[in-house]
Design a protein around this motif. Sequence first.
Motif, PDB file in Angstrom:
ATOM      1  N   GLY A   1       2.917   7.176   1.578  1.00 30.80           N
ATOM      2  CA  GLY A   1       1.908   6.518   1.119  1.00 30.80           C
ATOM      3  C   GLY A   1       1.783   6.732  -0.348  1.00 30.80           C
ATOM      4  N   TYR A   2       2.281   7.714  -0.771  1.00 28.80           N
ATOM      5  CA  TYR A   2       2.180   8.022  -2.538  1.00 28.80           C
ATOM      6  C   TYR A   2       3.447   6.962  -3.148  1.00 28.80           C
ATOM      7  CZ  TYR A   2      -0.856  11.923  -1.437  1.00 28.80           C
ATOM      8  OH  TYR A   2      -1.712  12.678  -1.283  1.00 28.80           O
ATOM      9  N   VAL A   3       4.346   6.933  -2.505  1.00 28.37           N
ATOM     10  CA  VAL A   3       5.446   6.120  -2.962  1.00 28.37           C
ATOM     11  C   VAL A   3       4.949   4.703  -3.113  1.00 28.37           C
ATOM     12  CG1 VAL A   3       7.762   5.296  -2.791  1.00 28.37           C
ATOM     13  CG2 VAL A   3       7.481   7.698  -2.378  1.00 28.37           C
ATOM     14  N   ARG A   4       4.399   4.059  -2.052  1.00 29.64           N
ATOM     15  CA  ARG A   4       3.984   2.714  -2.065  1.00 29.64           C
ATOM     16  C   ARG A   4       2.995   2.604  -2.981  1.00 29.64           C
ATOM     17  NH1 ARG A   4       4.306   1.909   4.165  1.00 29.64           N
ATOM     18  NH2 ARG A   4       6.394   1.547   4.316  1.00 29.64           N
ATOM     19  N   ALA A   5       2.189   3.512  -3.430  1.00 28.68           N
ATOM     20  CA  ALA A   5       1.040   3.396  -4.429  1.00 28.68           C
ATOM     21  C   ALA A   5       1.850   2.926  -5.690  1.00 28.68           C
ATOM     22  CB  ALA A   5       0.170   4.558  -4.187  1.00 28.68           C
ATOM     23  N   VAL A   6       3.016   3.583  -5.920  1.00 25.97           N
ATOM     24  CA  VAL A   6       3.492   3.417  -7.202  1.00 25.97           C
ATOM     25  C   VAL A   6       4.297   1.857  -7.239  1.00 25.97           C
ATOM     26  CG1 VAL A   6       5.614   4.102  -8.764  1.00 25.97           C
ATOM     27  CG2 VAL A   6       4.444   5.963  -7.642  1.00 25.97           C
ATOM     28  N   PRO A   7       3.496   1.063  -8.137  1.00 27.62           N
ATOM     29  CA  PRO A   7       3.931  -0.374  -8.156  1.00 27.62           C
ATOM     30  C   PRO A   7       5.362  -0.489  -8.496  1.00 27.62           C
ATOM     31  CG  PRO A   7       2.209   0.204  -9.936  1.00 27.62           C
ATOM     32  CD  PRO A   7       2.836   1.410  -9.201  1.00 27.62           C
ATOM     33  N   VAL A   8       6.153  -1.333  -7.712  1.00 23.48           N
ATOM     34  CA  VAL A   8       7.556  -1.339  -7.775  1.00 23.48           C
ATOM     35  C   VAL A   8       8.127  -2.129  -9.207  1.00 23.48           C
ATOM     36  CG1 VAL A   8       9.609  -2.696  -6.812  1.00 23.48           C
ATOM     37  CG2 VAL A   8       7.388  -2.148  -5.322  1.00 23.48           C
ATOM     38  N   GLU A   9       6.881  -2.873  -9.578  1.00 26.98           N
ATOM     39  CA  GLU A   9       7.168  -3.688 -10.973  1.00 26.98           C
ATOM     40  C   GLU A   9       7.543  -2.518 -12.228  1.00 26.98           C
ATOM     41  OE1 GLU A   9       4.546  -4.020  -8.983  1.00 26.98           O
ATOM     42  OE2 GLU A   9       5.174  -6.150  -8.335  1.00 26.98           O
TER      43      GLU A   9
END
Lengths: 291, 303
Positions: free
Chosen positions: A173-181
């Motif tokens: 969940g935390y990784v997904r919250a970091v924008p890939v951009e």
Amino acid sequence: MRNHRTPRTATTPSPAGRTAARAGQYAALLAYLVFLAFPFLWLLSTAFKTPRELGSLHPAWIPRHPTLGNFRQAFDEQPLLHAALNSLLVALGAAVVAVLLATPMAYVMARHRGPLARAATGWVVISQAFPFVLVIIPLFLVLKNLRLIDSLAGLVLVYVVWSLPFALWMLVGYVRAVPVELEEAAAVDGAGRLRTLVSVTAPLLAPGLAATALFAFVTAWNEFFFALVLLKTPEHQTLPVVLTHFIGAEGVADLGPLAAAASLATLPSLLVFALIQRRITSGLLTGAVKS
Amino acid sequence: MTSVAEARRPAGRPATDRAAWFLVLPALIPILLLSVGPLLYGLLLAFTDAQSGRTAATRWIGGLNFQDLLHDTLFWESFRIGLVWAVGVTLPQFLLALGLALLLDQDLRLRWAARALAIVPWAMPEVVVGIMWRVVYNPDAGVLNETLRHLGLGGGRDWLSGLGTALPAVIVVGVWAGLPQTTVALLAGLQNTPRELHEAAAVDGAGAWRRFRTVTWPVLRPVALAITALNLIWNVNSFALVYVLTNGGPGGKTRLPMLFAYEEAFRYGQFGYAAAMGCVMVAVIAILLAVFLAGRLRGGDDT
């Protein structure tokens, strides 16, 4: 109490009915608060009572002559300090190792959609149903062969594996919250994959890593079953196991010291949990619903 | 725009599988060694006469352990107690939690206190929860009997030693211990319900029950199913709470399957037999999961 089961989100028709409903709601809320708080308050109250007060047939709600004698006696009877130190070592070790191992895997699970990530997700779900009985006997034998039985290191290993699934859920969940951009921008700037992870993603993940580590810490601090089976000698035992020594073989317990020791053992978990409760809830929900 | 699409590649697209494996291995190896491995090993042990501390070689005995289990009345008794316990804790807990979640979803003044207090049972080590309730249930110095005496309802009962009262007393503790967690999960689920839907339904003259059935429940259903399934599984696996409260007594009236298996394995050293018990419990858990998944699928068809 009447209305506490009825959903009442919009307004009720008459003002009188509304007041009654409100009263019912507050009564239900109060009942809940009492139900939640009373056992704990009684434990605390018992911990500060003198032996004489504990022996009286009409126990007082609040100790009349509060004493620290039970705490002293608890420390005299059992190696509480040593057990707490064991618990602290095991919990810290489990938290650090779990986060170190889980972070790379969580990263893959969050950013990739290969069969590997799917398999990992499936395992996380299944692990929620893990049958302790079936695992403990072989684990006992495996650790015995590795000479890790009755050792804190062996217990740390078990706790790491045990808290990994939920740690993974939280971290994904935390990784997904970091924008890939952000990672992409770093890549455009010429940063390598590892550089990107370390200098861009990791700092943004820090709060999530901390929350996950704290979760693993509480899990290990509270755990009893594996510790009971795997730790034999008293000087290796963790706090929950040592606490049960206050209850004698015939189930007879000296209430004062028992209550004193139990109250103390709760404090670290309460503190840590107060910090991360919100995060665990959201982790629990995503874990449960999206599976 | 093409440059953006190209830039997307390095981080956004799956890297080579080799890199992914490299990142997954640190977690995967301990998982395989310490949970998947022992699980398979345990399945094998169930078909052997493995015992602790014996010198003779362990022999493969086929389904003999399972045959013995079939005829073991003590096992079936603990199985029955386990079912009563799992359902007896999960069901009231869910109903209470649902009521509480609906209550806490309201704009009430003491809401913060309920949320703050909910941490206590949730964070406590199970051993401490057990000890705490032993203190509460204590026949002389316990708060329960003292309250009953105050209300003129008698008292002086030894709840945890009574043949008829032990299991209900233990179930109450189970409900207490898991109530906040279930409530908070349901509450979070409730907060996904769109307010406008409620208001629209209220304008249409829908009563409270109808609004619950048509607006709240459909949104809440996945969360409710998930938390109930998890609670059931956790309760099937329960150990510490009852170990501390009664240690399976009096007369085995609260001997949950986990306590039974623990005694078989680590008191009597019957590793193979206890592993067979473990297999039966795994089957039970698998059935629970299947029922849960079926429920989810049906939910998917409805919508």
